[in-house]
Design an enzyme around this catalytic site. Structure first.
Site, PDB file in Angstrom:
ATOM      1  N   GLN A 260     -17.576 -18.354  33.398  1.00 35.49           N
ATOM      2  CA  GLN A 260     -18.634 -17.375  33.127  1.00 35.49           C
ATOM      3  C   GLN A 260     -19.997 -17.922  33.504  1.00 35.49           C
ATOM      4  O   GLN A 260     -20.855 -17.194  33.991  1.00 35.49           O
ATOM      5  CB  GLN A 260     -18.614 -16.970  31.656  1.00 35.49           C
ATOM      6  CG  GLN A 260     -17.345 -16.263  31.236  1.00 35.49           C
ATOM      7  CD  GLN A 260     -16.985 -15.122  32.159  1.00 35.49           C
ATOM      8  OE1 GLN A 260     -16.017 -15.186  32.903  1.00 35.49           O
ATOM      9  NE2 GLN A 260     -17.782 -14.071  32.137  1.00 35.49           N
ATOM     10  N   HIS A 263     -21.606 -17.303  37.032  1.00 31.45           N
ATOM     11  CA  HIS A 263     -22.035 -15.978  37.476  1.00 31.45           C
ATOM     12  C   HIS A 263     -23.523 -15.917  37.769  1.00 31.45           C
ATOM     13  O   HIS A 263     -23.945 -15.329  38.768  1.00 31.45           O
ATOM     14  CB  HIS A 263     -21.685 -14.925  36.429  1.00 31.45           C
ATOM     15  CG  HIS A 263     -20.345 -14.297  36.627  1.00 31.45           C
ATOM     16  ND1 HIS A 263     -20.084 -13.434  37.657  1.00 31.45           N
ATOM     17  CD2 HIS A 263     -19.192 -14.409  35.931  1.00 31.45           C
ATOM     18  CE1 HIS A 263     -18.817 -13.039  37.593  1.00 31.45           C
ATOM     19  NE2 HIS A 263     -18.259 -13.612  36.556  1.00 31.45           N
ATOM     20  N   GLU A 327     -19.140 -10.223  25.058  1.00 30.32           N
ATOM     21  CA  GLU A 327     -18.482  -9.425  26.085  1.00 30.32           C
ATOM     22  C   GLU A 327     -17.007  -9.833  26.191  1.00 30.32           C
ATOM     23  O   GLU A 327     -16.114  -8.991  26.195  1.00 30.32           O
ATOM     24  CB  GLU A 327     -19.192  -9.650  27.418  1.00 30.32           C
ATOM     25  CG  GLU A 327     -18.555  -8.925  28.586  1.00 30.32           C
ATOM     26  CD  GLU A 327     -19.155  -9.345  29.912  1.00 30.32           C
ATOM     27  OE1 GLU A 327     -18.964  -8.603  30.889  1.00 30.32           O
ATOM     28  OE2 GLU A 327     -19.810 -10.414  29.989  1.00 30.32           O
ATOM     29  N   HIS A 328     -16.761 -11.132  26.285  1.00 28.82           N
ATOM     30  CA  HIS A 328     -15.404 -11.674  26.355  1.00 28.82           C
ATOM     31  C   HIS A 328     -15.188 -12.614  25.172  1.00 28.82           C
ATOM     32  O   HIS A 328     -16.018 -13.488  24.909  1.00 28.82           O
ATOM     33  CB  HIS A 328     -15.193 -12.481  27.641  1.00 28.82           C
ATOM     34  CG  HIS A 328     -15.527 -11.728  28.897  1.00 28.82           C
ATOM     35  ND1 HIS A 328     -16.715 -11.926  29.588  1.00 28.82           N
ATOM     36  CD2 HIS A 328     -14.835 -10.790  29.575  1.00 28.82           C
ATOM     37  CE1 HIS A 328     -16.729 -11.134  30.650  1.00 28.82           C
ATOM     38  NE2 HIS A 328     -15.610 -10.427  30.663  1.00 28.82           N
ATOM     39  N   ASP A 361     -10.780 -10.257  34.670  1.00 27.53           N
ATOM     40  CA  ASP A 361     -11.796  -9.954  35.671  1.00 27.53           C
ATOM     41  C   ASP A 361     -11.200  -9.298  36.904  1.00 27.53           C
ATOM     42  O   ASP A 361     -11.865  -8.489  37.557  1.00 27.53           O
ATOM     43  CB  ASP A 361     -12.504 -11.238  36.104  1.00 27.53           C
ATOM     44  CG  ASP A 361     -13.749 -11.516  35.291  1.00 27.53           C
ATOM     45  OD1 ASP A 361     -14.151 -10.650  34.496  1.00 27.53           O
ATOM     46  OD2 ASP A 361     -14.318 -12.607  35.443  1.00 27.53           O
ATOM     47  N   HIS A 420     -26.804  33.126  10.958  1.00 31.22           N
ATOM     48  CA  HIS A 420     -25.451  32.566  11.084  1.00 31.22           C
ATOM     49  C   HIS A 420     -24.483  33.334  10.182  1.00 31.22           C
ATOM     50  O   HIS A 420     -23.385  33.716  10.597  1.00 31.22           O
ATOM     51  CB  HIS A 420     -25.433  31.074  10.689  1.00 31.22           C
ATOM     52  CG  HIS A 420     -25.930  30.146  11.750  1.00 31.22           C
ATOM     53  ND1 HIS A 420     -27.207  30.163  12.213  1.00 31.22           N
ATOM     54  CD2 HIS A 420     -25.292  29.153  12.431  1.00 31.22           C
ATOM     55  CE1 HIS A 420     -27.365  29.218  13.127  1.00 31.22           C
ATOM     56  NE2 HIS A 420     -26.207  28.600  13.285  1.00 31.22           N
TER      57      HIS A 420
END
Length: 436
Positions: A260, A263, A327-328, A361, A420
């Site tokens: 990770q 990235h 995220e992970h 991924d 109504h």
């Protein structure tokens, strides 16, 4: 990278140590993204071209990818690369196709029929990053569910290289997953072009895909504008949190953290463990493995955001993870499935020592477009239903209205909405008159 004793940190120190790097510049990033969006709204294709020159350093005669470029991209890949993309597409298609739900139809009371059915979103914009690293896997993850949902208009934007070409693997993945409209546009300007439309780029109703902090900011901004486009989820700079115990392999854990961290300079990777010797071994492995990796420039910056946190027990580790909402989330522990019930906030979970995040991924099946920045507390990863709208239907028979109508009339009067109540009352009166 730092090894931290959780119990020795104050509340303020804990917050500071787990702060996501990109959030620190959020106001400046948001302002820059807003300026880009405004420029595209005013200038359309000309503004997009100018921004492409400014940020991507390339002059394009046209941003749309031609059929000849698609063909050239396929020739640029070898058979093994194409087969890998096709296998990934197959698994992602299988997983997402299984998410389709039959039409819901239920009679809540006699004569009161309620239904729900799904329709595809008319026009979807798909963003595939390629600045730091081209991501054909993202093209797969976005294009496959869009095709399964049968969205009529499917547009994909991806940044051009200095050569002026889009990444070959991204183009092959897009075409094989059913996308024909691809534009060589990147960053916040791509989000703006899809949100508001230009002479070249169709206006989209919803935008999908991850990206850097500017892309994330742009998606949030256009989603707040009624004239813009909805956004799938806040998916920005990647992050991973590994919970590991003494059964974990330091080599495996370090590899997962670096996967990770490579990235982007803003990526964050965390280890939470009750095993101090493992944290020390992971630190050594990180230094060792970094030496043989190619993205040393990025890792030199992102490794500063790695934290190896020692806690008293796994219960504390899960409490930290749920508060961070990664995220992970990798559970490299004994009997990981027994702990799955403790997970309350995560984009995706990977169980056990043999489930590296890299598989998610690329090719295992679930979508890798996931919420970041802690948004996993309220958002889910991408799925088929994100490319659909769900519409409800209600049909009452005269008997159904007679039975349930008085309840609606009472509730309308309770709220002081007599119009109504009257819409129900006139029908009940008509039924009573017909029955005489």
């Amino acid at each position: 990278m730092r090894i931290l004793e959780w119990k020795s940190l104050s509340a303020a120190q804990r917050t500071r140590e787990l702060e996501r790097p990109a959030q620190r510049d959020a106001p400046a990033v948001r302002d820059a993204a807003r300026d880009i969006i405004d420029a595209v709204r005013r200038g359309g294709d000309a503004a997009v071209a100018a921004l492409t020159r400014q940020f991507d350093h390339v002059e394009l005669a046209a941003s749309r990818v031609t059929a000849q470029e698609f063909d050239a991209a396929e020739r640029a890949l070898d058979a093994a690369q194409i087969a890998a993309l096709e296998r990934a597409i197959s698994n992602v298609r299988r997983f997402h196709a299984a998410q389709a739900q039959p039409r819901l139809r239920i009679e809540t009371e006699p004569g009161v029929m309620c239904e729900r059915f799904a329709v595809p979103i008319r026009a979807v914009g798909l963003y595939v990053p390629a600045g730091v690293a081209p991501l054909p896997s993202t093209a797969v993850m976005l294009a496959v569910p869009a095709a399964i949902a049968a969205c009529p208009i499917r547009v994909l934007c991806t940044p051009p290289a200095r050569s002026g070409a889009a990444d070959s693997a991204i183009l092959v993945a897009a075409r094989k997953a059913g996308i024909e409209q691809v534009f060589k546009i990147g960053g916040a300007q791509a989000i703006a072009a899809m949100a508001y439309g230009t002479a070249s780029v169709p206006k989209c109703d919803k935008i999908f895909g991850p990206g850097n902090a500017w892309v994330t900011a742009a998606k949030l901004l256009v989603s707040q504008d009624p004239g813009g486009a909805a956004s799938d989820l806040p998916a920005g700079v990647t992050e991973v949190l590994v919970i590991a115990d003494e059964s974990a392999s330091a080599e495996f854990v370090a590899a997962d953290l670096l996967a990770q961290a490579e990235h982007s300079p803003e990526a964050q990777a965390l280890l939470i463990t009750p095993c101090a010797p493992l944290a020390e071994a992971v630190a050594k492995q990180l230094q060792s493995q970094m030496g043989v990796l190619s993205r040393k420039g990025i890792l030199a910056e992102s490794v500063a955001h790695i934290r190896l946190v020692i806690v008293a027990d796994l219960e504390t580790a899960f409490a930290i993870a749920n508060d961070y909402a990664p995220e992970h989330l990798l559970l490299e522990i004994r009997e990981p499935r027994e702990w799955l019930g403790e997970v309350r906030a995560a984009g995706a979970v990977f169980l056990g020592h043999w489930s590296p995040e890299s598989m998610g991924d690329y090719c295992s099946g679930p979508n890798h477009t996931l919420p970041t920045y802690g948004y996993a507390k309220a958002h889910s990863g991408l799925s088929l239903e994100d490319f659909q709208k769900r519409i409800t239907v209600q049909e009452l028979t005269p008997a159904g209205l007679s039975g349930l109508g008085p309840t609606a009339r009472t509730l309308a009067n309770l709220e002081g909405l007599d119009a109504h109540a009257a819409a129900v009352a006139v029908r009940l009166a008509a039924l009573q008159e017909a029955a005489r």
